[in-house]
Scaffold this active site. Structure first.
Site, PDB file in Angstrom:
ATOM      1  N   ASP A   1      -7.748   4.532  -3.702  1.00  0.00           N
ATOM      2  CA  ASP A   1      -6.964   3.494  -3.046  1.00  0.00           C
ATOM      3  C   ASP A   1      -6.264   2.653  -4.094  1.00  0.00           C
ATOM      4  OD1 ASP A   1      -5.791   1.625  -1.518  1.00  0.00           O
ATOM      5  OD2 ASP A   1      -7.603   1.027  -0.436  1.00  0.00           O
TER       6      ASP A   1
ATOM      7  N   HIS B   1      -2.881   0.630   6.831  1.00  0.00           N
ATOM      8  CA  HIS B   1      -3.057   0.847   5.400  1.00  0.00           C
ATOM      9  C   HIS B   1      -2.670   2.293   5.081  1.00  0.00           C
ATOM     10  CE1 HIS B   1      -4.488  -0.297   1.525  1.00  0.00           C
ATOM     11  NE2 HIS B   1      -5.496   0.566   1.499  1.00  0.00           N
TER      12      HIS B   1
ATOM     13  N   CYS C   1       0.799  -1.218   0.000  1.00  0.00           N
ATOM     14  CA  CYS C   1       0.000   0.000   0.000  1.00  0.00           C
ATOM     15  C   CYS C   1       0.836   1.275   0.000  1.00  0.00           C
ATOM     16  CB  CYS C   1      -0.976  -0.002   1.157  1.00  0.00           C
ATOM     17  SG  CYS C   1      -0.206  -0.240   2.761  1.00  0.00           S
TER      18      CYS C   1
END
Lengths: 671, 306
Positions: free
Chosen positions: A464, A448, A404
């Site tokens: 995202d 995250h 991420c």
């Protein structure tokens, strides 16, 4: 009296107490403390067995100096509360070498209660609570045994102590439910131990460490229906600034204070209750986007929430969020100088972004282009190859493998390169729903990072990029995807086993977690529920009802205890003649007490023989003399004369009945 | 036979005014065959009571005034060399009598005390390996001052236990004192007392006493008292089996004295203090001297019926 030497049993209990009280502190005490305690205990034991004598004053002095110095050294080396506890335990252990009399022992045992309670500073689990209850009974037994003068078996003080503590249990529960909780009057400086958590800055590589920890970050119970897994973005920190490699926030915690929405929308509000583990940091993760928060938390304009002091203990918060971006976060009074700033370097990446911008010409098109590029070429990995000086270029064009942090960092870079304000948000994504208690547990490996881009039509929009590369990472709980990755949880194989397998162990783990959650919610954070519970129990909330709530259980328990203590002393009268005398005594005394408070009772006293009783009553009530003389004679004949008559009981019963009724009549007449 | 005992009580009460209860207790003690200890301050009539009892019982008696320099031989007797016959001849001491008045027994040394007390228990005296039996009956009436007085040697528990009863006289009532002050010479009155019972009467009385019935209810009560003294925290140690036997026998005698064929709990209550108070010691508090055992506590806390 207080200087009486301790008995053998008392001494053994004393030693046991010291061991039991020190045990829970083993994990955080400096190494030398347990050894010191062990040494003093064995010293005392040798004294007891007669092989050594009590230490001389200079030996004691030396021990005190050494212990004091060591504590000071530990303190200098940097230690918070555990050093204070170490000092307490060291002093406590040293006192052991000179314990001889009851007074010494009492001092040590009182300190033992304090040392025992400090165990809760470090661990508040159910297991610890049970252990403390057991040890309380040990300390109390030791206290009892030092006050028993005769020789007793080793277990006798314990038995007595359990008998004493059992009536205290219901009172403990009543006090727990009803006692008002005082806010902390001081902050306990717990050890600044390295705890896992989000860091204030991010350069790809950091979060790899985090991913490996299965420690709980927080748990959330939704009061309304919970949203879908893919909507659970828990915002902790917003990183506005980029120095070419590292993302950070130069404003620190609160950039600018956010006010509540002027007109909060009624629909779509998600109320939830959060139990946040101690993180030693100020931020409080919130579900995007928070709309209502407790007054002791500060909200900032980037949508984050933080507390004034670091979270040194587990805390509970009532929060409300909406999934849509609220108005107060949409307005802009900023020229985005920080969100657009890009330092020199990463030339290739910048060129690539410019190329795509020219090709697409719109925000949406550009984002789609980036999304397709990531989706087609990149791979999700927890152990990506290291990146060099131009980290973004290398990642985008060469390695194309990461997690991420890498994706978010590269995406934000690309957006900024074409003039779209972009920033990184770190926090947690998803969470595991516990089916038994219906709450979400968010662990450190759920950490995250994602991107927010400013689109003039929509305001700050969440992008995202991890979901583009590995959509399952967002849609399913982290453990289901990550467990295939070899580096996931490699530091804690045991946890991985329970988490990875959907087996009996996983079930068991969920059960245990649910139980712990209940413990936190109902016991440790009871003060959040207290008002509701009390209102439920008492209905209205008045001083009288609260007083009754405390008093009634106390009265009941004390009455029962007194009753149980005195119960065995009452003898059961099996003899028919004796039963008749009891009846007579009760019959005469029932009304007698009302006539005059100063008159002696007509009840038979324990040590009063029947003939003397009859004589006494007939002097007080001459009208009953006829009956009482008969009763006395009959009783004496039946009980003591050992003349076999046989009919005395019937006669006695008759006369007693007559006597009582005559007494009643006389009473009525007088009344 | 009881009328003779009543007569006896009557005669003694002409000498010792207003102390009927104590006189009855003392007679109960003697007809049970036990030794009597009278404890009180000087001048309360201890010796008067002892003298009067000796007279009315018609026993031949000796009186010994105990002092601190007394030796066992002064009581038991001594062997003296007879030059004419060239042999030792044993001269019996004052102990060889039916009733011995041991005045102020706690003024003498433990050595002499134990010589007397041994004779009391064995009813015989052994001197230079020759055993001499003491007459039958053999009673000892000892008097003593309370131990807090100067120059006394308190009797140890084991020796106190040899006395069946310990009675205290106490100050006389106003009326009794007036009678005493206006009455004649006590010594003369004592010497004019006549024996009321014969030796045969005494042995018959003792036989009849043992036939007094004791029901199980009374035995239960007696055992409850004994158990109470053994189990209660108030006492250092409880009543010994000898003590409970003494209580039973004296209660029988008391019932007999009061013309009854069976024992009542009241009898036991009347005799509880004289029979067991000197056999008990209250539990010590703070390591100090035990206070007088509270007989009153036994009387109120042990249930009579049950």
């Amino acid at each position: 009296m207080n200087d009486k030497p301790l008995s053998r049993t008392a001494l053994l209990w004393q030693l046991l107490t010291v061991i039991a009280v020190t045990l829970p502190h083993l994990s955080h005490l400096p190494v030398w403390v347990p050894f010191l305690v062990l040494f003093t205990l064995s010293f005392r034991f040798m004294v007891y067995s007669g092989r050594w004598s009590f230490p001389k004053w200079w030996i004691k002095g030396l021990l005190v100096l050494m212990a004091g110095g060591s504590v000071l050294a530990s303190y200098k080396a940097g230690g918070g509360i555990s050093v204070t506890v170490a000092l307490l335990i060291a002093g406590f252990g040293l006192k052991m070498v000179e314990i001889n009399s009851r007074r010494d022992s009492t001092v040590v045992l009182y300190v033992a209660y304090i040392v025992l309670s400090t165990a809760f500073l470090f661990d508040q689990s159910v297991a610890m609570a049970l252990y403390v209850i057991v040890v309380i009974s040990i300390v109390t037994s030791a206290l009892l045994s030092s006050h028993i003068d005769r020789d007793t078996s080793f277990l006798e003080p314990f038995k007595r102590c359990v008998i004493m503590l059992i009536p205290a249990l219901p009172l403990m529960i009543v006090m727990f439910i009803g006692m008002p909780r005082l806010g902390p009057m001081w902050e306990v400086g717990l050890d600044k131990a390295a705890k896992t958590g989000l860091s204030d800055s991010m350069s790809p590589g950091d979060i790899t460490q985090l991913t490996r920890s299965a420690e709980a970050a927080f748990s959330v119970r939704f009061i309304s229906a919970p949203p879908a897994q893919s909507q659970l973005y828990w915002r902790s920190i917003v990183l506005n600034d980029f120095d070419g490699r590292r993302w950070f926030n130069q404003d620190g915690l609160v950039a600018s204070k956010r006010r509540n929405d002027p007109a909060p929308q009624a629909t779509g509000q998600l109320k939830y209750e959060m139990i946040l583990e101690a993180s030693q940091r100020n931020y409080v993760p919130v579900l995007d986007y928070v709309s209502k928060w407790p007054s002791d938390l500060m909200a900032s304009k980037d949508g984050t929430l933080s507390s004034a002091n670091p979270q040194t203990a587990r805390n509970q918060y009532q929060l409300t969020s909406r999934l849509e971006l609220p108005v107060s976060l949409r307005s802009v009074d900023d020229n985005f100088s920080r969100e657009l700033y890009l330092p020199e370097g990463n030339r290739k990446a910048r060129d690539l972004a410019k190329l795509w911008w020219d090709e697409t010409g719109s925000y949406e098109g550009f984002i789609q282009k980036v999304e397709r590029y990531f989706h087609d070429r990149f791979r999700y990995s927890l152990s990506p190859p290291p990146l060099g000086k131009n980290s973004v270029s290398e990642f985008l064009l060469d390695t194309q493998e990461g997690f991420c942090g890498h994706f978010a960092s590269a995406t934000a870079f690309m957006l900024r390169a074409v003039g779209v304000p972009a920033r990184i948000v770190t926090g947690y994504q998803g969470g595991e729903l516990n089916p038994y208690e219906e709450y979400f547990l968010i662990r450190q490996y759920d950490a995250h990072a994602w991107v927010e881009a400013w689109l003039p039509s929509q305001g700050w929009t969440r992008l995202d990029p991890t979901a583009w590369v590995a959509p399952e990472r967002v849609e399913a709980p982290a453990d289901e995807i990550l467990s295939n990755d070899t580096s996931f949880l490699k530091d804690s194989p045991f946890a991985a086993w329970g988490i990875a397998n959907n087996s009996v162990f996983a079930q068991l783990r969920l059960r245990i977690e649910a139980f712990n959650y209940g413990w936190h919610r109902w016991v440790l954070n009871y003060h959040h529920q207290q008002k509701g519970i009390l209102e439920l129990l008492l209905g209205s909330y008045s001083i009288l009802s609260i007083a009754m709530f405390f008093l009634i259980p106390f009265i009941v328990v004390i009455t029962l205890t007194v009753f149980l203590i005195y119960w065995p002393k009452r003898t059961v009268h099996n003899n028919p003649a004796n039963k008749l005398i009891i009846r007579l005594s009760e019959g005469l005394s029932r009304d007698g007490g009302l006539i005059g408070a100063f008159e002696p009772s007509l009840e038979r006293m324990q040590g009063e023989t029947v003939s003397r009783y009859c004589l006494r009553v007939s002097t007080m009530r001459p009208e009953l003399k006829v009956y009482l003389d008969q009763i006395s004679a009959l009783y004496v004949n039946h009980q003591y004369a050992t003349v076999v008559g046989g009919d005395e009981i019937n006669q006695l019963s008759k006369v007693v009945t007559e006597c009582i009724s005559a007494h009643r009549k006389g009473f009525k007449k007088r009344a | 036979m009881q009328h003779k005992l009543q007569e006896l009580i009557e005669s003694v009460s002409h000498v010792l005014y207003g102390k009927d209860l104590q006189i009855q207790q003392a007679i109960t003690c003697l007809i049970t065959g036990g030794h009597l200890l009278i404890e009180d301050l000087p001048g309360m009539g201890k010796t008067t009571l002892a003298h009067a009892l000796a007279k009315v019982l018609g026993l031949d008696y000796q009186r010994v005034q105990f002092t601190s320099d007394m030796l066992p031989a002064d009581i038991l007797g001594v062997s003296i060399f007879n030059a004419n016959q060239s042999e030792f001849v044993f001269h019996k001491g004052p102990i060889f009598t039916q009733l011995l008045l041991a005045d102020e027994i706690n003024r003498t040394t433990p050595k002499t005390q134990s010589a007397l007390l041994e004779a009391m228990e064995e009813r015989q005296v052994t001197i230079e390996s020759v055993t001499y039996a003491l007459p039958d009956p053999f009673f000892v009436i000892a008097t003593q001052n309370p131990i807090s007085q100067y120059g006394t040697f308190p009797l140890p528990e084991s020796q106190l236990d040899r006395f069946l009863m310990r009675i205290q006289l106490g100050y006389p009532s106003e009326a009794a004192e007036r009678e005493l002050l206006t009455g004649g010479d006590v010594r003369q009155k004592i010497s004019s007392l006549k024996p009321c019972v014969s030796l045969e009467d005494l042995s018959q009385i003792r036989l009849q006493c043992s036939e007094v019935k004791v029901s199980y209810s009374v035995l239960d009560y007696l055992q409850r008292i004994v158990r109470y003294t053994r189990e209660s925290d108030g006492f250092e140690y409880g009543i010994s089996p000898r003590g409970s036997l003494a209580l039973l026998n004296t209660a029988k005698a008391w019932a007999y004295l009061h013309n009854r064929e069976f024992v009542l709990p009241d009898d036991i209550q009347m005799l509880l203090e004289p029979v067991i108070a000197h056999r008990l010691r209250a539990a010590t508090v703070n390591g100090g001297e035990g206070e007088n055992p509270s007989i009153r506590k036994i009387l109120t806390e042990v249930d009579v019926i049950g």
